[in-house]
Design a protein around this motif. Structure first.
Motif, PDB file in Angstrom:
ATOM      1  N   GLY A 154      42.707  49.214  37.185  1.00 33.43           N
ATOM      2  CA  GLY A 154      43.088  47.814  37.068  1.00 33.43           C
ATOM      3  C   GLY A 154      44.088  47.542  35.966  1.00 33.43           C
ATOM      4  N   SER A 155      44.571  46.315  35.935  1.00 29.86           N
ATOM      5  CA  SER A 155      45.568  45.933  34.945  1.00 29.86           C
ATOM      6  C   SER A 155      44.974  45.850  33.547  1.00 29.86           C
ATOM      7  CB  SER A 155      46.196  44.590  35.315  1.00 29.86           C
ATOM      8  OG  SER A 155      47.212  44.795  36.274  1.00 29.86           O
ATOM      9  N   PHE A 156      43.637  45.751  33.468  1.00 31.58           N
ATOM     10  CA  PHE A 156      43.009  45.653  32.154  1.00 31.58           C
ATOM     11  C   PHE A 156      42.180  46.897  31.830  1.00 31.58           C
ATOM     12  CE2 PHE A 156      43.452  41.361  34.022  1.00 31.58           C
ATOM     13  CZ  PHE A 156      44.550  40.989  33.257  1.00 31.58           C
ATOM     14  N   ALA A 160      37.113  51.375  37.534  1.00 33.04           N
ATOM     15  CA  ALA A 160      36.383  50.688  38.563  1.00 33.04           C
ATOM     16  C   ALA A 160      34.884  50.796  38.268  1.00 33.04           C
ATOM     17  CB  ALA A 160      36.692  51.333  39.914  1.00 33.04           C
ATOM     18  N   GLU A 161      34.289  49.684  37.877  1.00 30.56           N
ATOM     19  CA  GLU A 161      32.865  49.699  37.506  1.00 30.56           C
ATOM     20  C   GLU A 161      31.998  49.423  38.730  1.00 30.56           C
ATOM     21  OE1 GLU A 161      31.215  50.489  34.896  1.00 30.56           O
ATOM     22  OE2 GLU A 161      32.571  50.387  33.170  1.00 30.56           O
ATOM     23  N   LEU A 162      31.913  50.413  39.608  1.00 30.27           N
ATOM     24  CA  LEU A 162      31.173  50.215  40.856  1.00 30.27           C
ATOM     25  C   LEU A 162      29.679  50.014  40.612  1.00 30.27           C
ATOM     26  CD1 LEU A 162      33.073  52.900  42.939  1.00 30.27           C
ATOM     27  CD2 LEU A 162      33.381  50.433  43.018  1.00 30.27           C
ATOM     28  N   HIS A 164      28.440  48.133  38.568  1.00 29.99           N
ATOM     29  CA  HIS A 164      28.215  46.718  38.281  1.00 29.99           C
ATOM     30  C   HIS A 164      28.707  45.814  39.415  1.00 29.99           C
ATOM     31  CE1 HIS A 164      26.389  47.529  34.470  1.00 29.99           C
ATOM     32  NE2 HIS A 164      27.334  48.436  34.258  1.00 29.99           N
ATOM     33  N   VAL A 165      28.683  46.354  40.619  1.00 28.88           N
ATOM     34  CA  VAL A 165      28.805  45.533  41.823  1.00 28.88           C
ATOM     35  C   VAL A 165      27.394  45.063  42.166  1.00 28.88           C
ATOM     36  CG1 VAL A 165      29.232  45.655  44.323  1.00 28.88           C
ATOM     37  CG2 VAL A 165      30.864  46.670  42.707  1.00 28.88           C
ATOM     38  N   ARG A 178      24.325  40.478  34.655  1.00 26.10           N
ATOM     39  CA  ARG A 178      24.309  40.033  36.053  1.00 26.10           C
ATOM     40  C   ARG A 178      22.953  40.335  36.680  1.00 26.10           C
ATOM     41  NH1 ARG A 178      28.987  41.754  39.924  1.00 26.10           N
ATOM     42  NH2 ARG A 178      28.658  39.614  40.591  1.00 26.10           N
TER      43      ARG A 178
ATOM     44  N   ASN B 130      51.472  42.700  38.590  1.00 24.96           N
ATOM     45  CA  ASN B 130      51.526  44.102  39.034  1.00 24.96           C
ATOM     46  C   ASN B 130      50.509  44.426  40.107  1.00 24.96           C
ATOM     47  OD1 ASN B 130      53.583  44.999  37.277  1.00 24.96           O
ATOM     48  ND2 ASN B 130      52.106  44.970  35.589  1.00 24.96           N
ATOM     49  N   ASP B 131      49.411  43.678  40.097  1.00 20.09           N
ATOM     50  CA  ASP B 131      48.412  43.926  41.137  1.00 20.09           C
ATOM     51  C   ASP B 131      47.746  42.612  41.523  1.00 20.09           C
ATOM     52  OD1 ASP B 131      46.979  43.615  38.812  1.00 20.09           O
ATOM     53  OD2 ASP B 131      45.864  45.479  38.974  1.00 20.09           O
ATOM     54  N   ILE B 147      48.228  47.205  44.705  1.00 21.12           N
ATOM     55  CA  ILE B 147      48.369  47.697  43.334  1.00 21.12           C
ATOM     56  C   ILE B 147      49.739  48.336  43.187  1.00 21.12           C
ATOM     57  CG2 ILE B 147      47.459  49.258  41.559  1.00 21.12           C
ATOM     58  CD1 ILE B 147      44.698  48.976  42.786  1.00 21.12           C
ATOM     59  N   ILE B 152      46.176  49.032  49.244  1.00 16.92           N
ATOM     60  CA  ILE B 152      44.998  49.893  49.077  1.00 16.92           C
ATOM     61  C   ILE B 152      44.156  49.765  50.335  1.00 16.92           C
ATOM     62  CG2 ILE B 152      42.944  50.363  47.669  1.00 16.92           C
ATOM     63  CD1 ILE B 152      45.628  50.926  46.218  1.00 16.92           C
ATOM     64  N   VAL B 250      33.236  38.348  41.056  1.00 18.01           N
ATOM     65  CA  VAL B 250      32.937  39.194  39.888  1.00 18.01           C
ATOM     66  C   VAL B 250      32.825  40.652  40.331  1.00 18.01           C
ATOM     67  CG1 VAL B 250      31.306  39.666  38.009  1.00 18.01           C
ATOM     68  CG2 VAL B 250      31.947  37.317  38.546  1.00 18.01           C
ATOM     69  N   ASN B 251      32.276  40.890  41.513  1.00 22.18           N
ATOM     70  CA  ASN B 251      32.310  42.260  42.055  1.00 22.18           C
ATOM     71  C   ASN B 251      33.755  42.761  42.115  1.00 22.18           C
ATOM     72  OD1 ASN B 251      29.533  42.398  42.392  1.00 22.18           O
ATOM     73  ND2 ASN B 251      29.563  42.083  44.620  1.00 22.18           N
ATOM     74  N   ASN B 254      35.043  43.468  38.644  1.00 25.59           N
ATOM     75  CA  ASN B 254      34.459  44.683  38.065  1.00 25.59           C
ATOM     76  C   ASN B 254      35.024  45.952  38.706  1.00 25.59           C
ATOM     77  OD1 ASN B 254      32.962  43.146  36.335  1.00 25.59           O
ATOM     78  ND2 ASN B 254      30.995  43.466  37.352  1.00 25.59           N
ATOM     79  N   ILE B 255      35.446  45.840  39.947  1.00 28.90           N
ATOM     80  CA  ILE B 255      36.026  47.003  40.622  1.00 28.90           C
ATOM     81  C   ILE B 255      37.500  47.155  40.264  1.00 28.90           C
ATOM     82  CG2 ILE B 255      36.591  48.051  42.870  1.00 28.90           C
ATOM     83  CD1 ILE B 255      34.196  46.375  44.009  1.00 28.90           C
ATOM     84  N   PHE B 256      38.281  46.103  40.483  1.00 32.35           N
ATOM     85  CA  PHE B 256      39.742  46.252  40.448  1.00 32.35           C
ATOM     86  C   PHE B 256      40.403  45.737  39.169  1.00 32.35           C
ATOM     87  CE2 PHE B 256      38.998  46.327  45.105  1.00 32.35           C
ATOM     88  CZ  PHE B 256      39.636  47.515  45.397  1.00 32.35           C
ATOM     89  N   GLN B 257      39.720  44.912  38.402  1.00 30.26           N
ATOM     90  CA  GLN B 257      40.338  44.265  37.231  1.00 30.26           C
ATOM     91  C   GLN B 257      41.803  43.901  37.501  1.00 30.26           C
ATOM     92  OE1 GLN B 257      39.595  45.504  33.248  1.00 30.26           O
ATOM     93  NE2 GLN B 257      37.609  44.566  33.543  1.00 30.26           N
ATOM     94  N   PRO B 258      42.052  43.147  38.549  1.00 28.12           N
ATOM     95  CA  PRO B 258      43.441  42.818  38.859  1.00 28.12           C
ATOM     96  C   PRO B 258      43.969  41.718  37.947  1.00 28.12           C
ATOM     97  CG  PRO B 258      42.004  41.654  40.365  1.00 28.12           C
ATOM     98  CD  PRO B 258      41.100  42.493  39.471  1.00 28.12           C
ATOM     99  N   GLU B 259      45.278  41.606  37.876  1.00 31.61           N
ATOM    100  CA  GLU B 259      45.860  40.510  37.100  1.00 31.61           C
ATOM    101  C   GLU B 259      45.554  39.176  37.754  1.00 31.61           C
ATOM    102  OE1 GLU B 259      49.608  40.942  34.690  1.00 31.61           O
ATOM    103  OE2 GLU B 259      50.103  42.188  36.419  1.00 31.61           O
ATOM    104  N   LYS B 294      39.930  38.092  32.148  1.00 31.05           N
ATOM    105  CA  LYS B 294      41.393  38.066  32.036  1.00 31.05           C
ATOM    106  C   LYS B 294      42.079  37.852  33.375  1.00 31.05           C
ATOM    107  CE  LYS B 294      41.164  41.281  28.169  1.00 31.05           C
ATOM    108  NZ  LYS B 294      41.238  42.719  27.895  1.00 31.05           N
ATOM    109  N   THR B 295      41.367  38.140  34.469  1.00 34.28           N
ATOM    110  CA  THR B 295      41.951  37.996  35.802  1.00 34.28           C
ATOM    111  C   THR B 295      42.168  36.516  36.108  1.00 34.28           C
ATOM    112  OG1 THR B 295      40.853  40.010  36.572  1.00 34.28           O
ATOM    113  CG2 THR B 295      41.539  38.419  38.255  1.00 34.28           C
TER     114      THR B 295
END
Lengths: 320, 320
Positions: A154-156, A160-162, A164-165, A178, B130-131, B147, B152, B250-251, B254-259, B294-295
């Motif tokens: 990810g951008s941050f 990938a925190e799977l 915590h899904v 959560r 960027n994503d 991404i 993806i 939030v899932n 937590n997975i992709f942390q996209p912008e 941040k997303t």
């Protein structure tokens, strides 16, 4: 040329000189002593690397292409920093700059779970595939996703925190705050928790016999052993565990459709005892059933070395 | 140079000549008549493209760089095929080869949800990031993840089906066969279902007034309107809807942390009525709370044109 991989943990710093194919040439470790200043810890990482190269392997720094560091917490791979790592008291810690005071080489930084996934992708169970999701069933559910050699964080950089899904929005409260996170159902800790509970509620269960009446001795292997021996209570625990593991894995497949999912951590030592019933559950949940289930589910190959080997391979992800 | 984007639906084929910045130069459509042979449908797509270029826009095929097709189902972008699309009776349908019988240009093929996400990424709400993860709250929960310009969709091109991530493993049975898929809680259809149910159970609710006593007239706007007007029953429906939407988002974070996450579909027309309470729920669930969130969560910009524009931009994803 070789690369050095460093697995920075809360207790130990492990390092190795790694060949390009992932073979470990020389390995060593030193205590982290994580109460120290970050500069002292980073200096020890550099000294360990120098010692391995010059004193132990009998090669020189000219034979080393790069150094990679896998750390807990959130990295900033672009700037070679650790933004935050709770159990190291790291805040915006400039690993690259600090290490380059001692070793004039490219330094790469990554999150430990993502780095372990990279290790499996480059040199382990995933080495013949274009993409991989690595899941570690341990204290929590750790994960890393690699697509065409790129770490998906990810951008941050916190993905990938799977683990915590949330798979159960009214479920068990997680350490992250959560409800119903996958790791509350599929970590080794979750299995141990459920096995203890089942043993307590079923005094006749073989689970109690295998821990010699002391539930603090429960581990993630015992419920599998008891289930294999025909114990109904343990079979129920394992069946629920595998069902929930499958829920999370089908989520992963529906999201990433990877060629391979690699399972690591203590529970994965069960091999086919785990993989075969898991396949059945996954087929039940996948849209299109057996024909549509193309992702391979495999056990991780590199074990505890995945972190060191993956760290040594970070240059492959970032020098592209 | 221009590109042609084609949005192949079960009912209509929509096509447009699109400038490189996403501006639609000329748009047209023709009925799909999906009971026909695939060759006839594909020929109509080509004829529509030729008509737009030569008859309507007054330019020539020399001004066209490529053609992109967004289709329901599972594409094979490498071979320019649709592997499977239920509502078109497509099985291993060679879109590229068939179209190239009529138009000698590069032809690109993508899944409609992924293509819409690409449209938002290249020319819409996501164009400065960027994503991006695009989520469409419609009949189902559609999704696409982009991404660094790459779609993806996994090694088997069926990802990223975020709507079929289970967030409640003992929950509502989904059309895909699983239990508790996100789309069973966060689609517009789910909101309408829950609003109808609440109206039935609460005859005094304004929900009944707004549908003039005819629950078949319920839509995704009415519960928001009733909640704004102070109706307690509607407020409860909206509050639950937003809570579950936040679980899924939030899932995703937590997975992709996209912008950025871009929300589209009818429900997203609520704008700040949706986004503001959603922010509060997300902050409650994110590890680290507000500081770690941040997303950006935004409403999609391109509306129904996302599919056509994204199809025209497929060359950017595949000519890299």
């Amino acid at each position: 040329m070789y690369n050095i991989g460093i697995d920075l943990g809360g207790t130990n710093i492990a390092a190795a000189i790694v060949a390009e194919d992932g073979t470990i040439i020389r390995k060593g470790s030193t205590p982290t002593m994580n109460e120290r200043q970050q500069e002292a810890i980073i200096k020890d990482m550099a000294m360990l690397a120098i010692k391995l190269v010059e004193d132990e392997a009998g090669i020189s720094m000219d034979d080393i292409h790069s150094i990679g560091v896998g750390s807990p917490g959130t990295p900033d791979p672009v700037n070679g920093m650790i933004v935050y790592a709770n159990n190291l008291n790291f805040h915006n810690t400039p690993i690259r700059d600090e290490m380059q005071k001692y070793i004039n080489k490219p330094i790469f930084v990554g999150n430990d779970a993502n780095v372990a996934a990279l290790g499996e992708y480059e040199c382990g169970s995933g080495s013949s595939y274009n993409d991989l999701v690595a899941i570690t069933l341990g204290t929590g559910v750790g994960s890393g996703v690699i697509i065409n050699g790129t770490i998906i964080d990810g951008s941050f950089y916190g993905g990938a925190e799977l683990g915590h899904v949330s798979i159960n929005f009214n479920g068990i409260v997680c350490t992250c705050g959560r409800k119903g996170c996958w790791e509350q159902y599929s970590s080794a800790s979750a299995l141990i928790r459920d096995a203890k509970e089942a043993a307590k509620n079923n005094p006749e269960s073989k689970l109690n016999e295998l821990v010699h009446g002391d539930l603090t001795k429960m581990n993630a292997k015992i419920p599998f052993d008891a289930a294999q021996a025909g114990d109904k209570t343990a079979q129920e625990v394992i069946s629920q565990y595998i069902k929930h593991l499958a829920v999370g894995l089908v989520n992963v497949i529906n999201i990433f459709q990877p060629e391979v999912i690699v399972l690591g951590g203590g529970v994965s030592a069960q091999g086919d005892n785990l993989i075969q019933p898991l396949h059945k559950e996954i087929i039940n949940e996948i849209y299109g059933g057996e024909k549509a289930f193309k992702t391979k589910i495999q056990v991780a190959e590199l074990g505890n070395d995945a972190g060191i080997i993956g760290a040594a391979m970070l240059y492959k992800a970032y020098e592209k």
